[in-house]
Design a protein around this motif. Sequence first.
Motif, PDB file in Angstrom:
ATOM      1  N   PHE A   1       0.685  -1.182  -0.185  1.00 31.93           N
ATOM      2  CA  PHE A   1      -0.086   0.053  -0.057  1.00 31.93           C
ATOM      3  C   PHE A   1       0.636   1.082   0.165  1.00 31.93           C
ATOM      4  O   PHE A   1       1.989   1.147   0.233  1.00 31.93           O
ATOM      5  N   SER A   2       0.195   2.333  -0.449  1.00 29.92           N
ATOM      6  CA  SER A   2       1.007   3.710  -0.587  1.00 29.92           C
ATOM      7  C   SER A   2       0.390   4.657   0.148  1.00 29.92           C
ATOM      8  O   SER A   2      -0.927   4.795   0.383  1.00 29.92           O
ATOM      9  N   ALA A   3       1.010   5.976   0.598  1.00 30.89           N
ATOM     10  CA  ALA A   3       0.325   7.061   0.861  1.00 30.89           C
ATOM     11  C   ALA A   3       1.340   8.311   0.499  1.00 30.89           C
ATOM     12  O   ALA A   3       2.443   8.176   0.205  1.00 30.89           O
ATOM     13  N   ILE A   4       0.641   9.283   0.456  1.00 34.85           N
ATOM     14  CA  ILE A   4       1.368  10.578  -0.030  1.00 34.85           C
ATOM     15  C   ILE A   4       1.189  11.647   1.268  1.00 34.85           C
ATOM     16  O   ILE A   4       0.109  11.982   1.760  1.00 34.85           O
ATOM     17  N   THR A   5       2.562  12.014   1.691  1.00 34.90           N
ATOM     18  CA  THR A   5       2.623  13.145   2.533  1.00 34.90           C
ATOM     19  C   THR A   5       2.850  14.581   1.810  1.00 34.90           C
ATOM     20  O   THR A   5       3.800  14.599   0.786  1.00 34.90           O
ATOM     21  N   VAL A   6       1.905  15.628   2.249  1.00 27.74           N
ATOM     22  CA  VAL A   6       1.874  16.809   1.485  1.00 27.74           C
ATOM     23  C   VAL A   6       2.244  17.931   2.358  1.00 27.74           C
ATOM     24  O   VAL A   6       1.798  17.813   3.674  1.00 27.74           O
ATOM     25  N   ARG A   7       2.993  18.736   2.018  1.00 29.70           N
ATOM     26  CA  ARG A   7       3.434  19.756   2.815  1.00 29.70           C
ATOM     27  C   ARG A   7       2.408  20.807   2.558  1.00 29.70           C
ATOM     28  O   ARG A   7       2.073  21.497   1.657  1.00 29.70           O
TER      29      ARG A   7
ATOM     30  N   GLY B   1       5.072  24.771   6.668  1.00 29.40           N
ATOM     31  CA  GLY B   1       5.627  23.325   6.767  1.00 29.40           C
ATOM     32  C   GLY B   1       4.811  22.290   7.469  1.00 29.40           C
ATOM     33  O   GLY B   1       5.409  21.383   7.502  1.00 29.40           O
ATOM     34  N   ARG B   2       3.708  22.463   7.741  1.00 31.65           N
ATOM     35  CA  ARG B   2       2.721  21.415   8.487  1.00 31.65           C
ATOM     36  C   ARG B   2       2.663  20.270   7.198  1.00 31.65           C
ATOM     37  O   ARG B   2       2.415  20.420   6.192  1.00 31.65           O
ATOM     38  N   LEU B   3       2.782  18.822   7.755  1.00 29.68           N
ATOM     39  CA  LEU B   3       2.582  17.563   6.989  1.00 29.68           C
ATOM     40  C   LEU B   3       1.428  17.240   7.147  1.00 29.68           C
ATOM     41  O   LEU B   3       0.974  17.060   8.333  1.00 29.68           O
ATOM     42  N   GLU B   4       0.428  16.650   6.096  1.00 30.12           N
ATOM     43  CA  GLU B   4      -0.552  15.980   6.145  1.00 30.12           C
ATOM     44  C   GLU B   4      -0.384  14.998   5.139  1.00 30.12           C
ATOM     45  O   GLU B   4      -0.088  15.115   3.865  1.00 30.12           O
ATOM     46  N   THR B   5      -1.166  13.697   5.366  1.00 33.28           N
ATOM     47  CA  THR B   5      -1.401  12.867   4.221  1.00 33.28           C
ATOM     48  C   THR B   5      -2.768  13.143   3.474  1.00 33.28           C
ATOM     49  O   THR B   5      -3.687  12.986   4.085  1.00 33.28           O
ATOM     50  N   LEU B   6      -2.567  13.348   2.358  1.00 31.69           N
ATOM     51  CA  LEU B   6      -3.790  13.759   1.486  1.00 31.69           C
ATOM     52  C   LEU B   6      -4.153  12.656   0.623  1.00 31.69           C
ATOM     53  O   LEU B   6      -5.211  12.551  -0.171  1.00 31.69           O
ATOM     54  N   ALA B   7      -3.592  11.234   0.415  1.00 36.42           N
ATOM     55  CA  ALA B   7      -4.058  10.261  -0.274  1.00 36.42           C
ATOM     56  C   ALA B   7      -3.315   9.189   0.147  1.00 36.42           C
ATOM     57  O   ALA B   7      -2.322   9.075   0.786  1.00 36.42           O
TER      58      ALA B   7
END
Length: 247
Positions: free
Chosen positions: A49-55, A59-65
């Motif tokens: 499985f996969s996940a994408i971390t977005v800035r 600079g806050r990081l969040e997983t959006l997919a």
Amino acid sequence: MPDQSTAGGNDTGPYFAELSKVLMSDHDVAGTLQRICDRSLEVVPAAAFSAITVRRRRGRLETLAHTDEIALRCDELQYEFEEGPCIASALEDEPYLILSTSDDQRFPLWGPKVADLGVHSLISVQLSAAAIDPDRDPLGAINLYATKVDTFTEEDLQRLIVYGVHAGNALATSHLVTTLGEAVERRHEIGVAQGVLLQRYGLDQEQAFETLQRYSSHANVKLRDVAALVIEQGGLPASYKDVAQES
């Protein structure tokens, strides 16, 4: 659709060229993110499985997919512990190949926790738009997880690095298109609100725009939100306080 028979092989040039076109085909940011996430499992078939971390801002990081809730939880644990490969990849442009999460000493808090979830291997690389805009901050990172130790190879990591370049370019392009579309939409909405003020109060274009700006400034509300309220009500709110309450 790219020929999946070459996904794990050596004929990577044509494969990635075709895949890049696929990633560029969706001009919606959310759609592009999910497409990047889904296709990564094709690029590296060993991944579960996969996940994408977005800035985000500041600079806050969040997983959006993500392709699985476990991948999302693995990312969230990194944010909670403030350590982990996707954080390092997103901020430092350092690719990571982890063969055993429970034994990797670089992330002593995060590693054992994800091992308890049944996640034992990972590769992570940065998503960058440097090819399009060299001055732009990194967009984030893509993280591939597996349930067995020693799942990924150096070749898998190199393929993900190449994929990350194409994915970063596609994401940056979709963000630009979305931003331009929103700007056009905002301009249209403000223009409609000016028309309402012209007709209702006999103002000219400049006076109408200055009035919208004044309400925006005094109510501390975005100009677009003031315009939307004017359109909805067919005129100006009774007071600046009403603008703030309605927005």
